[in-house]
Write an enzyme that holds these catalytic residues in place. Structure first.
Site, short mmCIF file in Angstrom:
data_model
loop_
_atom_site.label_atom_id
_atom_site.label_comp_id
_atom_site.label_asym_id
_atom_site.label_seq_id
_atom_site.Cartn_x
_atom_site.Cartn_y
_atom_site.Cartn_z
NE ARG A 1 17.55 -32.73 19.11
CZ ARG A 1 17.26 -32.08 18.01
NH1 ARG A 1 16.67 -32.69 17.02
NH2 ARG A 1 17.60 -30.83 17.87
CE LYS B 1 36.25 -22.46 19.54
NZ LYS B 1 36.39 -23.91 19.46
CG HIS C 1 38.90 -23.84 26.54
ND1 HIS C 1 38.66 -24.04 25.21
CD2 HIS C 1 40.09 -24.44 26.78
CE1 HIS C 1 39.65 -24.72 24.68
NE2 HIS C 1 40.54 -24.98 25.61
CE LYS D 1 44.03 -23.44 27.27
NZ LYS D 1 44.12 -24.86 27.57
CG HIS E 1 40.86 -20.99 21.54
ND1 HIS E 1 39.81 -20.70 22.38
CD2 HIS E 1 40.65 -22.27 21.12
CE1 HIS E 1 39.00 -21.76 22.45
NE2 HIS E 1 39.49 -22.72 21.70
CE LYS F 1 41.80 -29.99 15.76
NZ LYS F 1 41.71 -29.93 17.20
C1 BG6 Z 1 38.74 -26.28 21.22
C2 BG6 Z 1 38.75 -26.75 19.79
O1 BG6 Z 1 38.13 -25.03 21.33
O2 BG6 Z 1 40.08 -26.18 21.68
C3 BG6 Z 1 39.48 -28.07 19.65
O3 BG6 Z 1 37.40 -26.89 19.34
C4 BG6 Z 1 40.86 -27.97 20.24
O4 BG6 Z 1 39.56 -28.47 18.29
C5 BG6 Z 1 40.79 -27.41 21.66
O5 BG6 Z 1 41.42 -29.27 20.27
C6 BG6 Z 1 42.19 -27.12 22.18
O6 BG6 Z 1 42.11 -26.76 23.53
P1 BG6 Z 1 43.36 -26.93 24.48
O7 BG6 Z 1 42.92 -26.34 25.77
O8 BG6 Z 1 43.65 -28.39 24.55
O9 BG6 Z 1 44.48 -26.17 23.82
#
Ligand code: BG6
Length: 514
Positions: free
Chosen positions: A64, A170, A200, A204, A262, A362
């Site tokens: 936008r 996601k 993602h 890996k 994940h 975190k």
């Molecule tokens: C993301 C989350 O999917 O994965 C983030 O939304 C997180 O909050 C991230 O930091 C972690 O990914 P990675 O590959 O750094 O472990």
């Protein structure tokens, strides 16, 4: 642990070149967002540098924010040049690459937008010889459904002489109901084979390696079950906080952000049966069986088998860190969890009775993602110099990041007169053994989606099975009194209650403090 043995390849190997993507017009919804800048464009740039992008490709960023294609390129150039994700950034390569980047201003919530988009894509097709369309929806989950419907109304879901695919970032919905609704909307317009839901972690190298380790060796599979395994511990710890994504995180929390996708994927790969072949539906079919074997929890079980936490002020790597509630955009009385730990049981023949302890958080002392498979201890202590309390169990650690690799802890005789056992660690490191950690996740996944290879993407029934496990926990948490947040200091191991969750004979979380 007082000895480390390094494990290296026995055979000579050479890194095989990656395949080349199909030609396509890639449309990114959410192009002015963080993910596009930090991951998608650097990944496409890298793929172009190593010759994996088809020469017939163009990227159209949709947003936008008013800006020209020139401004779009210059913003992306700036972030790519500073990003460690764009390997060996180089001006002349970038100049060539950026010719493929275009920007399109529009509001995807308006019907007229999709007709304009179709026209724009029609114009682009005059200069690039492809009829393939790939739509990357990197927007909040609530906007994804209307975008899919808009594309279908404009006929962009139909391959007009080529293919039309959609990538969904996601979160896929917010709970079971919204995930089911999103899947229904998507399936009205796209065939499941053309839907690529990105998690993602599946891209890996070390996550893909779980299957090779388990099913490429005859040594481990016979003991990979309830007869030999005491418990499985899965961790995804991060040192970062919410990194300016407060509005997203306030709505999401650690359970939805990390565990609903994940970490349940890591659990599924660790626990699944061998697929009949390494092919998208066979692999995903086995994962979904595991997810379906995890019984949804009652509120009483949620109270006993889950722990949530939120970080307060603290210190990480010697630097002061503000508490979550002090982060910009976070409510002063927020009850969003930044830490979650859960005890899961996979109720099937292989795993009955074996707890899977999973935690994520975190602002923990270090970044670490790993799976630790703890075997049962020997039935007795045979060697008098090592009393039973000191007989440690064998542990196989599948290290996802940052020190990608695998280690196996076992006992050997300590040199000397006594029969004294000592635990050593056989260690395989990707970096040491291969000199490289392999292709980064987003590169692998973008390339696979441009080739129509869906094995590393989440199927609709997996997503729903994940929410069937997570939604009762979220609902339980809304019914149970919230803990007194903040309940762990930034830089600590997490809430103390998480220790009690796993505590038992030779059980305890792997320490995160350095
Ligand atoms: C993301 C989350 O999917 O994965 C983030 O939304 C997180 O909050 C991230 O930091 C972690 O990914 P990675 O590959 O750094 O472990």
């Amino acid at each position: 642990m007082s000895a480390v043995i390094d494990v290296n390849p026995l055979e000579k190997f050479s890194v095989e070149p990656l395949p080349t993507a199909d030609s396509c017009l890639l449309v990114i919804f959410g192009a002015s967002g963080d993910l596009t800048r930090r991951k998608l464009i650097p990944s496409l740039y890298n793929l172009a540098c190593v010759g994996c992008m088809n020469p017939q490709f163009e990227v159209l960023g949709v947003g936008r924010t008013q800006m020209s294609s020139e401004e779009f390129r210059s913003k992306l150039r700036e972030s790519a040049s500073q990003s460690s994700d764009a390997r060996d950034f180089n001006e002349s390569h970038w100049k060539e690459f950026e010719q493929h980047l275009h920007y399109f201003v529009g509001d995807p919530s308006k019907d007229e937008f999709y007709d304009r988009l179709r026209e724009r894509l029609g114009e682009m097709r005059k200069s690039v010889s492809t009829s393939n369309h790939l739509f990357y929806v990197s927007t909040p989950a609530s906007v994804a459904g209307p975008i899919v419907e808009g594309l279908a109304r404009a006929g962009l879901n139909m391959g007009d002489g080529g293919w039309s695919r959609i990538i969904l970032e996601k979160p896929f919905g917010h709970d079971l109901k919204t995930a089911q609704e999103l899947n229904a909307v998507v399936h009205r317009s796209f065939d499941e084979k053309d839907v690529f839901r990105i998690d993602h972690y599946l891209g890996k190298e070390t996550v893909q390696n779980i299957l090779v380790f388990r099913f490429g060796n005859s040594l481990f599979e016979p003991v990979w079950n309830r007869n030999y395994i005491d418990h499985v511990e899965i961790t995804a710890a991060e040192t970062v906080g919410v990194e300016g994504r407060a509005s997203f995180y306030e709505e999401t929390g650690a359970l939805r952000d990390m565990m609903a996708n994940h970490l349940l994927q890591l659990l599924a790969l660790t626990a699944m049966e061998p697929p009949i072949e390494f092919e998208a539906d066979s692999v995903r079919g086995q994962k979904v069986q595991v997810l379906k074997s995890i019984r949804p929890m009652t509120v009483e079980e949620v109270a006993k088998r889950t722990v949530r936490g939120q970080y307060g002020p603290g210190e990480i790597d010697g630097k002061p860190v503000p508490g979550y509630r002090e982060e910009k955009g976070v409510k002063k009385d927020s009850v969003t969890e930044t830490f979650a730990a859960v005890e899961f049981y996979v109720d099937n023949w292989r795993w009955a009775g074996v707890p899977f302890y999973i935690r994520t958080g975190k602002c923990l002392p270090r970044q670490l993602s790993e799976i630790r498979v703890h075997f049962k201890r020997t039935p007795q202590a045979l060697f008098a110099a090592t009393p039973y309390e000191q007989v440690g169990p064998n542990v196989i650690t599948l290290r996802i990041q940052p020190d990608d690799g695998i280690s196996i802890a076992f006992d050997v005789k300590q040199p000397g007169d006594h029969m004294r056992a000592l635990t050593v660690d056989a260690n395989f490191s990707y970096e040491t053994a291969f000199g490289s950690k392999g292709t980064p996740a987003y590169e692998t996944l973008l390339l696979d989606s441009m080739r129509g290879e869906a094995t590393l993407f989440t199927r609709h029934d997996e997503v729903e099975a994940e929410w069937r496990i997570i939604t009762p926990i979220e609902e339980g948490w809304t019914q149970l009194p919230a803990p007194a947040f903040p309940n762990y200091a930034a830089g600590s191991e997490g809430p103390v209650e998480a220790e009690a969750l796993i505590a038992g004979d030779h059980r305890g979380w792997h320490r995160l403090s350095k």
